[in-house]
Scaffold this motif. Structure first.
Motif, PDB file in Angstrom:
ATOM      1  N   ALA A  74     -39.859  44.033 -16.905  1.00  0.00           N
ATOM      2  CA  ALA A  74     -39.134  42.877 -17.445  1.00  0.00           C
ATOM      3  C   ALA A  74     -39.167  41.722 -16.449  1.00  0.00           C
ATOM      4  O   ALA A  74     -39.320  40.560 -16.835  1.00  0.00           O
ATOM      5  CB  ALA A  74     -37.704  43.265 -17.769  1.00  0.00           C
ATOM      6  N   GLU A  75     -39.035  42.045 -15.192  1.00  0.00           N
ATOM      7  CA  GLU A  75     -39.033  41.000 -14.171  1.00  0.00           C
ATOM      8  C   GLU A  75     -40.420  40.320 -14.093  1.00  0.00           C
ATOM      9  O   GLU A  75     -40.516  39.103 -13.984  1.00  0.00           O
ATOM     10  CB  GLU A  75     -38.627  41.589 -12.818  1.00  0.00           C
ATOM     11  N   GLU A  76     -41.454  41.140 -14.168  1.00  0.00           N
ATOM     12  CA  GLU A  76     -42.817  40.583 -14.154  1.00  0.00           C
ATOM     13  C   GLU A  76     -43.042  39.666 -15.354  1.00  0.00           C
ATOM     14  O   GLU A  76     -43.577  38.565 -15.230  1.00  0.00           O
ATOM     15  CB  GLU A  76     -43.833  41.723 -14.238  1.00  0.00           C
ATOM     16  N   LEU A  77     -42.598  40.150 -16.527  1.00  0.00           N
ATOM     17  CA  LEU A  77     -42.786  39.348 -17.741  1.00  0.00           C
ATOM     18  C   LEU A  77     -41.964  38.064 -17.695  1.00  0.00           C
ATOM     19  O   LEU A  77     -42.449  36.999 -18.091  1.00  0.00           O
ATOM     20  CB  LEU A  77     -42.390  40.162 -18.971  1.00  0.00           C
ATOM     21  N   ALA A  78     -40.731  38.185 -17.213  1.00  0.00           N
ATOM     22  CA  ALA A  78     -39.861  37.004 -17.128  1.00  0.00           C
ATOM     23  C   ALA A  78     -40.479  35.966 -16.183  1.00  0.00           C
ATOM     24  O   ALA A  78     -40.467  34.766 -16.467  1.00  0.00           O
ATOM     25  CB  ALA A  78     -38.480  37.409 -16.647  1.00  0.00           C
ATOM     26  N   GLN A  79     -41.076  36.468 -15.109  1.00  0.00           N
ATOM     27  CA  GLN A  79     -41.743  35.576 -14.156  1.00  0.00           C
ATOM     28  C   GLN A  79     -42.927  34.879 -14.829  1.00  0.00           C
ATOM     29  O   GLN A  79     -43.121  33.670 -14.689  1.00  0.00           O
ATOM     30  CB  GLN A  79     -42.215  36.410 -12.967  1.00  0.00           C
ATOM     31  N   ASP A  80     -43.653  35.670 -15.601  1.00  0.00           N
ATOM     32  CA  ASP A  80     -44.793  35.159 -16.352  1.00  0.00           C
ATOM     33  C   ASP A  80     -44.361  34.039 -17.315  1.00  0.00           C
ATOM     34  O   ASP A  80     -45.038  33.018 -17.447  1.00  0.00           O
ATOM     35  CB  ASP A  80     -45.357  36.338 -17.168  1.00  0.00           C
ATOM     36  N   VAL A  81     -43.214  34.253 -17.944  1.00  0.00           N
ATOM     37  CA  VAL A  81     -42.671  33.261 -18.890  1.00  0.00           C
ATOM     38  C   VAL A  81     -42.418  31.941 -18.175  1.00  0.00           C
ATOM     39  O   VAL A  81     -42.825  30.875 -18.655  1.00  0.00           O
ATOM     40  CB  VAL A  81     -41.355  33.786 -19.532  1.00  0.00           C
ATOM     41  N   PHE A  82     -41.779  32.011 -17.008  1.00  0.00           N
ATOM     42  CA  PHE A  82     -41.462  30.778 -16.278  1.00  0.00           C
ATOM     43  C   PHE A  82     -42.725  30.081 -15.769  1.00  0.00           C
ATOM     44  O   PHE A  82     -42.781  28.850 -15.753  1.00  0.00           O
ATOM     45  CB  PHE A  82     -40.500  31.063 -15.124  1.00  0.00           C
ATOM     46  N   VAL A  83     -43.726  30.869 -15.373  1.00  0.00           N
ATOM     47  CA  VAL A  83     -44.975  30.247 -14.907  1.00  0.00           C
ATOM     48  C   VAL A  83     -45.669  29.547 -16.078  1.00  0.00           C
ATOM     49  O   VAL A  83     -46.136  28.411 -15.951  1.00  0.00           O
ATOM     50  CB  VAL A  83     -45.901  31.294 -14.239  1.00  0.00           C
ATOM     51  N   LYS A  84     -45.693  30.217 -17.251  1.00  0.00           N
ATOM     52  CA  LYS A  84     -46.300  29.592 -18.442  1.00  0.00           C
ATOM     53  C   LYS A  84     -45.547  28.320 -18.813  1.00  0.00           C
ATOM     54  O   LYS A  84     -46.153  27.300 -19.132  1.00  0.00           O
ATOM     55  CB  LYS A  84     -46.226  30.566 -19.630  1.00  0.00           C
ATOM     56  N   ALA A  85     -44.222  28.415 -18.796  1.00  0.00           N
ATOM     57  CA  ALA A  85     -43.401  27.249 -19.161  1.00  0.00           C
ATOM     58  C   ALA A  85     -43.703  26.083 -18.215  1.00  0.00           C
ATOM     59  O   ALA A  85     -43.798  24.939 -18.657  1.00  0.00           O
ATOM     60  CB  ALA A  85     -41.927  27.618 -19.104  1.00  0.00           C
ATOM     61  N   TYR A  86     -43.886  26.398 -16.940  1.00  0.00           N
ATOM     62  CA  TYR A  86     -44.190  25.349 -15.957  1.00  0.00           C
ATOM     63  C   TYR A  86     -45.545  24.714 -16.275  1.00  0.00           C
ATOM     64  O   TYR A  86     -45.683  23.498 -16.303  1.00  0.00           O
ATOM     65  CB  TYR A  86     -44.196  25.952 -14.544  1.00  0.00           C
ATOM     66  N   ARG A  87     -46.529  25.578 -16.536  1.00  0.00           N
ATOM     67  CA  ARG A  87     -47.891  25.087 -16.772  1.00  0.00           C
ATOM     68  C   ARG A  87     -47.938  24.169 -18.001  1.00  0.00           C
ATOM     69  O   ARG A  87     -48.638  23.178 -18.018  1.00  0.00           O
ATOM     70  CB  ARG A  87     -48.828  26.279 -16.971  1.00  0.00           C
ATOM     71  N   TYR A  88     -47.168  24.520 -19.024  1.00  0.00           N
ATOM     72  CA  TYR A  88     -47.228  23.733 -20.263  1.00  0.00           C
ATOM     73  C   TYR A  88     -46.017  22.805 -20.444  1.00  0.00           C
ATOM     74  O   TYR A  88     -45.719  22.398 -21.558  1.00  0.00           O
ATOM     75  CB  TYR A  88     -47.377  24.671 -21.470  1.00  0.00           C
ATOM     76  N   LEU A  89     -45.344  22.529 -19.356  1.00  0.00           N
ATOM     77  CA  LEU A  89     -44.126  21.710 -19.423  1.00  0.00           C
ATOM     78  C   LEU A  89     -44.368  20.338 -20.070  1.00  0.00           C
ATOM     79  O   LEU A  89     -43.499  19.814 -20.767  1.00  0.00           O
ATOM     80  CB  LEU A  89     -43.544  21.543 -18.015  1.00  0.00           C
ATOM     81  N   ALA A  90     -45.563  19.804 -19.856  1.00  0.00           N
ATOM     82  CA  ALA A  90     -45.874  18.486 -20.430  1.00  0.00           C
ATOM     83  C   ALA A  90     -45.923  18.535 -21.949  1.00  0.00           C
ATOM     84  O   ALA A  90     -45.837  17.508 -22.622  1.00  0.00           O
ATOM     85  CB  ALA A  90     -47.198  17.989 -19.872  1.00  0.00           C
ATOM     86  N   ASP A  91     -46.064  19.752 -22.491  1.00  0.00           N
ATOM     87  CA  ASP A  91     -46.117  19.897 -23.953  1.00  0.00           C
ATOM     88  C   ASP A  91     -44.722  19.952 -24.583  1.00  0.00           C
ATOM     89  O   ASP A  91     -44.601  19.925 -25.808  1.00  0.00           O
ATOM     90  CB  ASP A  91     -46.870  21.179 -24.333  1.00  0.00           C
ATOM     91  N   PHE A  92     -43.691  20.074 -23.746  1.00  0.00           N
ATOM     92  CA  PHE A  92     -42.330  20.088 -24.293  1.00  0.00           C
ATOM     93  C   PHE A  92     -41.990  18.671 -24.744  1.00  0.00           C
ATOM     94  O   PHE A  92     -41.873  17.754 -23.932  1.00  0.00           O
ATOM     95  CB  PHE A  92     -41.333  20.599 -23.243  1.00  0.00           C
TER      96      PHE A  92
END
Lengths: 189, 175
Positions: free
Chosen positions: A45-63
């Protein structure tokens, strides 16, 4: 004064990477809890949650700001968890039906008078939540802990509003049944 | 018995909507009167309210490890924010590709149409087809055409419904 999500996002987009830590700190518990509804293993869960935040960061401009940041972030949680589960489908996913069968079996096996008296209400609810199918536990968590409306849950989970209502209804009914059959004495239901 | 179960489920469904505040005002008033006057409704309302409060207050959020934020920031340090999708997906390019296809298809169709001999109906470009070999009148009749039209109308309505539903949901989500 605490900056709101939009202001923090603007700072990150302008190059202040460190500001992203504010968003991570603000939402880490929500994201981690939602991920835990899918994978019942803290390390994964921790690995996946980390993955989520990294993805969110990468695509932040799309928000685009059309919805709350939390709704957008939980959409990433949902898609990341689903694709993770799809990858390891053969190994670990319990079929929802099997899960429900195991609930009814355990209902008969355990009696309220056993260890349950020592448990707190919180533990009982957590325990009952673990017996729900992932999507129903997810909908309940988004509604109660994630403070998302039925419409927002629909966007996150890719469902119509009426489907979300039905899912929530079923989840609550199952929770009620589990709690009543296993912990009624402790919860005074 | 079954009818009783169904009624119970219907009552609970309405009560959940009442507790969530997601039902129309008229229904809110009707349900609050039912809770006041009907013992079964009152009993179920108390039961579900207790559960609702319990869900809101007693389910705790899970806590990740102390290093979680630091780990994320370490991972983030190695990546960059990607440019917004709308910036690199240029709509005019997509429109240009569509226009090329449209022009090509129109040109081929136009050429084929104009090369048809006005009296014999033959063309040097289109392949010759002996229509006498195919007698489809028993398959394609007015009934089949009506069925196809009806199916298309249903598909169209389903499509329209999904578009309107999506629009409504998007409007509801906007903060």
């Amino acid at each position: 004064m605490e900056l709101d999500d939009t202001a923090v996002i603007q700072m990150v987009l302008q190059g202040q990477q460190a500001a992203y830590a504010t968003l991570v700190t603000r939402y880490q518990q929500y994201v981690f809890t939602l991920v835990m509804r899918y994978v019942n293993n803290r390390e994964q869960a921790e690995e996946l949650a980390q993955d989520v935040f990294v993805k969110a960061y990468r695509y932040l401009a799309d928000f685009k700001g059309n919805s709350k940041f939390s709704t957008w972030l939980y959409t990433i949680v949902n898609s990341t968890c689903l694709s993770h589960l799809r990858k390891r489908k053969d190994e670990t996913i319990l079929l929802e039906e099997e899960k429900m069968v195991s609930i009814s079996d355990s209902n008969q096996a355990e009696r309220p008078s056993d260890k349950m008296e020592q448990r707190t209400q919180k533990q009982m609810l957590e325990n009952a939540l673990k017996h729900l199918p992932e999507s129903e536990a997810q909908a309940l968590t988004l509604f109660y802990q994630g403070e998302q409306s039925v419409e927002e849950i629909g966007v996150i989970m890719g469902m119509t509003t009426s489907n979300v209502k039905v899912k929530l209804f079923r989840a609550r009914q199952k929770m009620k049944d589990i709690l009543q059959s296993r912990f009624s004495r402790e919860l005074n239901l | 018995m079954e009818q009783n179960l169904q009624t119970n489920e219907e009552i609970e469904m309405q009560l959940w909507e009442y507790i969530d505040g997601s039902c129309p005002i008229n229904d809110m008033q009707r349900i609050s009167i039912l809770i006041e006057r009907n013992t079964l409704w009152k009993q179920k309302y108390d039961e579900l309210s207790a559960l609702h409060t319990s869900f809101s207050t007693n389910v705790e959020l899970e806590q990740p490890s102390m290093r979680f934020t630091a780990n994320v920031m370490d991972a983030v340090a190695a990546t960059h924010v990607a440019p917004a999708t709308k910036k690199y997906i240029n709509k005019s390019i997509i429109r240009g590709i569509a226009a090329v296809f449209f022009v090509m298809l129109t040109a081929i169709f136009g050429y084929a149409l104009f090369s048809v001999h006005p009296t014999t109906g033959t063309t040097s470009m289109l392949p010759k087809l002996d229509t006498s070999k195919f007698n489809l009148s028993h398959v394609i009749n007015s009934e089949t055409i009506m069925i196809i039209v009806a199916i298309n109308i249903v598909i169209g309505l389903v499509f329209l419904d999904s578009i309107l539903r999506r629009k409504k949901e998007q409007q509801a989500v906007k903060p």
